[in-house]
Design an enzyme around this catalytic site. Structure first.
Site, short mmCIF file in Angstrom:
data_model
loop_
_atom_site.label_atom_id
_atom_site.label_comp_id
_atom_site.label_asym_id
_atom_site.label_seq_id
_atom_site.Cartn_x
_atom_site.Cartn_y
_atom_site.Cartn_z
N ALA A 260 0.84 -1.19 0.00
CA ALA A 260 0.00 0.00 0.00
C ALA A 260 0.88 1.24 0.00
O ALA A 260 2.08 1.15 0.22
CB ALA A 260 -0.91 0.02 1.23
N GLU A 296 -0.19 2.72 6.94
CA GLU A 296 -0.32 3.86 6.00
C GLU A 296 -0.89 5.07 6.72
O GLU A 296 -0.47 6.20 6.48
CB GLU A 296 -1.17 3.48 4.80
N HIS A 299 1.73 6.87 8.66
CA HIS A 299 2.64 7.65 7.82
C HIS A 299 2.21 9.11 7.71
O HIS A 299 3.02 9.97 7.38
CB HIS A 299 2.67 7.07 6.40
N1 TRP Z 1 5.71 3.67 1.27
C1 TRP Z 1 5.02 2.43 1.08
C2 TRP Z 1 4.84 1.86 2.47
O1 TRP Z 1 5.70 1.41 3.11
C3 TRP Z 1 5.80 1.44 0.25
C4 TRP Z 1 5.48 1.41 -1.19
C5 TRP Z 1 4.27 1.25 -1.75
C6 TRP Z 1 6.38 1.44 -2.27
N2 TRP Z 1 4.40 1.16 -3.11
C7 TRP Z 1 5.67 1.30 -3.45
C8 TRP Z 1 7.74 1.59 -2.34
C9 TRP Z 1 6.28 1.27 -4.70
C10 TRP Z 1 8.36 1.58 -3.59
C11 TRP Z 1 7.64 1.42 -4.74
O2 TRP Z 1 3.82 1.93 3.04
ZN ZN Z 2 5.63 2.45 4.96
#
Ligand code: TRP
Ligand code: ZN
Length: 873
Positions: A260, A296, A299
């Site tokens: 996600a 998420e 975040h």
């Molecule tokens: N930031 C996302 C998470 O950790 C990770 C993520 C989702 C991601 N899709 C991605 C990282 C595509 C690299 C590429 O929740």
């Molecule tokens: Zn994350």
């Protein structure tokens, strides 16, 4: 290669980003307006460079003047404009083709909808932009599309003007008042169902919660919504953090590379982590949804409000957010079971990574392709590092540190160092040596030994650490290791001792040098140390405990984690011994004590079924590969399989009556409810089924009956996955009936592919190849690729590691195909080969050959090139 040491801030300031995105039938036109000004302190007047990949230029204007092709340069990385004034407005108009985007990065088609994935560097596939996380701007985004085909038009922030246009089109403007980096941009357009709810924040904001799915899945978002509300409440309670926009949207898509994505106000999710109903999703799915929804959401503060200065700092947001979601799950479910599962996964994924060719510190210093660094090290070891800070400075100081971190850095892009400084300032503790966790790779090994001075009643506990060399890093310094400890007497009572003038029964020891002896007064004879309680540091611990000591801890330790751990060490020790006997062609015997120790756990399983289930699930073959690799014994897959089977059969026979009783006792009457108590009961019952399925005469019949009687997907899948190993006509009938019943449900079909890929039947590889032409399979869908190819290559070691290399050739073939379609997914697949050097011959050479075959392909994507290059290097 990109290096941390080369980091420089950008030469320009950008305050507001305006976009106008027009969706047409076969393409999308993106207009972007940026107001840029050169930073005051920039010395040389460098040209303007903007990232941009696979963009068809329609127009570039500067301060309203159309630029001629001579005034800029477009290459595969982006756009350079040679001569720009100190302050100016840049307008670009480009065309992109989401329908042809199979990499699922940037803007792409996912079934009937269009959606984006911009982290880490996907925004540059949408428009020309300074696509780096330290450039933050407010966004105003207008989306225009056909109203019938795309009734829902979503982006970050708050919805503003809506307009109906000629030709059946409509448009909507979104404004996001929170400055954000481009990787948090999101757009979704489609015909979607929406589940709505509300949440009132502690700060008095009334938030509309919206979960968007395809219409046929509209009835499956309830659990995700419940989880979201729990997460929002928990973050207010535990960290004092509230949500900050009037809408929080989640969109579920079947086509997604990862789990996600936390885009500001508009999370996009793999549908696997949103959709669930008792008859389509298992307990594990329900758990996964609760934790990913929370991850998420968390975040929004750790990642979005405070973001990363550059991608080397990824663990700043990921390690911290994983720590937060782990704590959330611990509070919602069972803390000890969560800890056991997290450590098990750390050992299964991160320890091998740290011991292999891709080893890197949680803050990497170099990368070729950033997408390759969304690793177990950055995420899970990163979370362990945060957990150690929490342990060392204590929960109150940790909370103060978090408050200070937000007070200082809200709205900014910062570094891991900034986080550690906030923790130091809030706690008054010096974390200078602790910082080595950010720069040194490799899993430290800790040796523990005790000595008793009977006359003085003093117990000496000596801890010694070693940090192994990793590619590009040797001669490492000793790290700071928090080691939680307690001692138990022969009766299993926790001993009261005096440590540094303080009496207590549990201690926090800090090992800060290569070797240190800790002195405990008031010790009696025969004390058994329980060390590294709750797994207080991510290390390999080596003790000289005897089997009887471990049996005592397994039965009596007050730390459930260390009870489980004692059982693990007993099993692993037994298996290592049996494997040696197997190699030396000696007869195999199961030690009586093991049966007794595990029988006792099983007999008492009622007291804590969840913990009992963890203790009684055996290590997988792959976990045993890792155990052998850590002992520097070459891995021979058939040996591991045979010896593990020997142990399983002996335990199944030896504890048959108890397992039969457990199968009856742990039935869960009534309707399916997702709650910790019922999950634990189902786990025990299905574990019993696993053991009973091994009994030669009655096994298959039992599984078949359990399948027929199953009333929820948890029980149905438990039975089906056991049945799939049998070579019996009945299996085909079960599988056919299952696929007829669920052919319209993509997530359930993933399970159907997966059980077949994991089957121990000798013809499984052939079956996997056949299934690739099944109408429900697609090489373009990452969930399908993972369910069939991924499951076979990384979850079915017996059938993947064929002596003739056929499994390896299959994977190499798939990787080459994915290299063109979806390098991110391909790169994760090819990582299965990373531990090739830990294998015995002929597997080792066969894997090397497969790697070389891939390496010899021209124009490999950087994703796969980097992993293969490192593996062979
Ligand atoms: N930031 C996302 C998470 O950790 C990770 C993520 C989702 C991601 N899709 C991605 C990282 C595509 C690299 C590429 O929740
Ligand atoms: Zn994350």
């Amino acid at each position: 290669m990109h290096y941390l040491k080369d980091y420089r801030p950008w030469d320009f300031d950008l305050s507001e980003t305006r976009m106008d995105i027009c969706i047409h039938d076969n393409s999308v036109e993106v207009r972007t307006r940026l107001i840029l000004s050169r930073k005051k302190d920039s010395e040389i007047k460098a040209p303007l460079f903007l990232h941009g990949e696979e963009l068809e230029i329609l127009e570039i204007s500067l301060d309203g003047r159309l630029l001629s092709p001579k005034e800029f340069l477009q290459d595969s990385k982006g756009l350079t404009i040679f001569d720009v004034p100190d302050t100016f407005t840049l307008f670009t108009r480009v065309r992109i083709f989401p329908d042809q985007n199979t990499a699922l990065e940037g803007l792409y088609r996912a079934g009937g909808m269009l959606c984006t994935q911009c982290e880490a560097e996907g925004f540059r596939k949408i428009t020309f932009y300074p696509d780096r996380p330290d450039v933050m701007a407010t966004f105003r985004v207008r989306i225009e599309a056909d109203k019938k085909r795309y009734p829902a038009l979503l982006s970050n922030g708050n919805p503003m003007e809506k307009q109906d246009l000629d030709g059946g089109r409509h448009s909507l403007v979104w404004e996001d008042p929170h400055p954000k980096p481009s990787y948090l941009f999101a757009l979704v357009a489609g015909d979607l169902a929406c589940l709505k709810d509300r949440f009132h924040t502690a700060e008095g904001l009334d938030v509309s919660l919206e979960i968007y799915t395809e219409h046929e899945n509209a009835d499956k978002s309830g659990h995700a919504m419940k989880s979201l509300k729990k997460a929002m409440h928990w973050d207010e309670l535990v960290f004092g953090l509230s949500y900050d926009l009037s809408t929080y949207m989640i969109v579920a898509t079947n086509d997604f590379n990862m789990g996600a994505m936390e885009n500001k106000g508009l999370n996009i999710f793999n549908s696997k982590y949103v959709l669930a109903k008792p008859d389509t999703a298992t307990d594990t799915d329900f758990e996964g949804i609760e934790s990913v929804i929370a991850h998420e959401y968390f975040h929004n503060w750790t990642g979005n409000r405070v973001t990363v200065k550059n991608w080397f700092q990824l663990s700043l947001k990921e390690g911290l957010t994983v720590f937060r979601d782990q704590e959330f799950t611990s509070d919602m479910q069972s803390r000890s079971v969560k800890r056991i599962q997290d450590v098990r996964s750390l050992r299964a994924r991160q320890f091998p990574e740290d011991a292999g060719p891709m080893a890197h510190p949680i803050r990497p210093e170099a990368y070729m392709e950033m997408n390759n660094f969304y690793t177990a090290t950055v995420y899970d070891k990163g979370a362990e590092v945060i957990r150690m800070i929490h342990t060392i400075i204590g929960p109150e100081s940790f909370r103060k540190g978090m408050d200070l971190y937000f007070k200082r850095h809200d709205g900014r892009a910062v570094t891991c160092e900034d986080f550690v400084v906030a923790m130091e300032d809030a706690s008054g503790k010096d974390l200078s040596r602790f910082r080595l966790w950010y720069s040194q790779a490799g899993t430290p090994i800790v040796y523990a030994s005790t000595e008793l001075d009977k006359e003085k009643s003093i117990l000496y506990l000596t801890l010694k650490q070693e940090v192994p060399d990793t590619p590009g890093q040797s001669d490492k310094k000793p790290m700071t290791l928090p080691v939680k400890a307690a001692f138990f007497n022969e009766k299993g009572e926790q001993a009261f001792l005096e440590f540094r003038g303080r009496k207590g029964d549990a201690f926090l020891l800090l090992l800060e040098s290569e070797e240190e002896t800790f002195v405990f007064e008031g010790a009696s004879e025969g004390l058994v140390p329980s060390l590294l309680r709750e797994f207080s540091a991510p290390v390999h611990l080596k003790t000289n405990l005897e089997d009887k000591d471990l049996a005592l801890l397994l039965a009596m330790d007050t730390d459930p984690f260390n009870r489980w751990e004692a059982g693990r060490i007993l099993i692993n020790r037994t298996l290592l011994g049996l494997m040696e006997d197997y190699r030396e062609k000696r007869e195999l015997h199961l030690p009586e004590g093991l049966l007794l120790a595990f029988g006792t756990v099983l007999e008492n399983a009622d007291k804590d079924p969840a913990l009992a289930a963890e203790i009684l699930s055996m290590p997988t073959e792959i976990e045993l590969y890792h155990l052998l690799a850590a002992e520097k014994i070459p891995v021979s897959p058939p040996e591991v399989h045979d010896v593990r089977n020997f142990l399983l059969d002996r335990l199944a026979f030896g504890l048959k009556d108890l397992w039969e009783r457990a199968f009856e006792n742990f039935q869960t009457p009534g309707d399916y409810v997702f709650k910790a108590e019922d999950v634990a009961r189902r786990k025990m019952k299905n574990l019993a089924l696993f053991w009973l399925s091994r009994l030669p005469d009655t096994g298959f019949e039992m599984v078949g009956r359990a399948y027929k009687e199953a009333e929820c997907m948890t029980d149905r899948m438990a039975a089906l996955s056991l049945a799939a190993h049998f070579e019996d006509q009945g299996v085909k009938e079960m599988l056919d009936a299952f696929s007829r019943q669920f052919e319209k449900d993509a997530l359930v079909m993933d399970k159907w592919f997966q059980v077949q890929a994991l089957s121990l039947r000798p013809d499984t590889l052939k079956r996997v190849r056949e299934l690739m032409s099944h109408p429900a399979f697609s090489m373009k869908n990452p969930n399908k690729v993972r369910a069939l190819i991924g499951a076979f290559c990384s979850g079915n070691p017996l059938r993947f590691h064929q002596k003739d290399g056929s499994g390896y050739n299959f994977l190499a073939e798939m990787v080459m195909e994915l290299d063109i379609l979806n390098p991110q997914v391909g790169s994760r697949m090819v990582s299965v080969f990373n531990p090739w050097k830990t294998f015995a011959e002929p597997w080792r050479s066969a894997m090397e050959k497969a790697l070389k075959d891939i390496d010899s392909k021209e124009n490999l994507s950087p994703d796969i090139r980097e992993v293969v290059g490192r593996a062979l290097g």
